[in-house]
Design a protein around this motif. Sequence first.
Motif, PDB file in Angstrom:
ATOM      1  N   HIS A 233     -10.301   2.361  -7.597  1.00  0.00           N
ATOM      2  CA  HIS A 233      -9.942   1.386  -8.624  1.00  0.00           C
ATOM      3  C   HIS A 233      -9.115   2.052  -9.720  1.00  0.00           C
TER       4      HIS A 233
ATOM      5  N   PHE B 207     -12.344   0.423  -2.979  1.00  0.00           N
ATOM      6  CA  PHE B 207     -11.270   0.411  -1.994  1.00  0.00           C
ATOM      7  C   PHE B 207     -11.459   1.577  -1.033  1.00  0.00           C
TER       8      PHE B 207
ATOM      9  N   GLN C  66      -5.816  -8.436  -6.141  1.00  0.00           N
ATOM     10  CA  GLN C  66      -6.951  -7.619  -5.704  1.00  0.00           C
ATOM     11  C   GLN C  66      -8.012  -7.567  -6.784  1.00  0.00           C
TER      12      GLN C  66
ATOM     13  N   GLU D  85       0.830  -1.202   0.000  1.00  0.00           N
ATOM     14  CA  GLU D  85       0.000   0.000   0.000  1.00  0.00           C
ATOM     15  C   GLU D  85       0.867   1.257   0.000  1.00  0.00           C
TER      16      GLU D  85
ATOM     17  N   SER E  80     -11.933  -9.861  -6.688  1.00  0.00           N
ATOM     18  CA  SER E  80     -12.991  -8.959  -6.240  1.00  0.00           C
ATOM     19  C   SER E  80     -14.391  -9.404  -6.639  1.00  0.00           C
TER      20      SER E  80
END
Length: 202
Positions: A105, A100, A70, A19, A74
């Motif tokens: 996105h 998110f 991710q 992240e 999803s």
Amino acid sequence: MSDSDDRAASRDTREAIMEATFRALRTHGYTDLRMRDIGEEMDLTRQVIHYHFDGKYDLMSSFLEYIIEQYEGSVEIDPDTDPKTELDARINQCLFGPKFTEFTHWDRMKVYHELYTYAQNDGQHREIFNAHYDRIRGSIVDVVEDGIEQGVFRDVDAERMGQLITDVIHAARGRRISLGHEDAPDEARQAIDEFILESLYA
């Protein structure tokens, strides 16, 4: 601390690094990105990052796989979902992505496409992108084949249909990210409905 606690802590640290990499890439871009920039985004030293990754290239390879995980993870499809509904869900996921809490996105897709641009000169990353593309296309092909077997879809070439839908999705994403055409995903969705899916339904 038990082995399971150690593994959980390691996963948490790696996710924090991923992240932080998003934030650093948004600020510095891929070319100018330094390991120190990532560390500054999470208040950790470069030593901690180097403990988990063997340099910038290794980190970026893991980061690319993180983005793809991710993205691919999803969509949750109920086993009893009919082919039409599942195909719609998969197309929408590819065009509009998951939600998110931090970075949308499209923030994430912008980073994805920056790395995609460099993949033409990077065999390892190109393999990762190719595998991702094949899985997306394959998931659509599988739904089309199921629909044909159930009589929901016409008897078409499922491979070519999956290829066409996937290519339209990729073109729309690229147009939105590279050219700033924010309506591109919605326009692609409408075109898929009108010109592709209408011809697919039995």
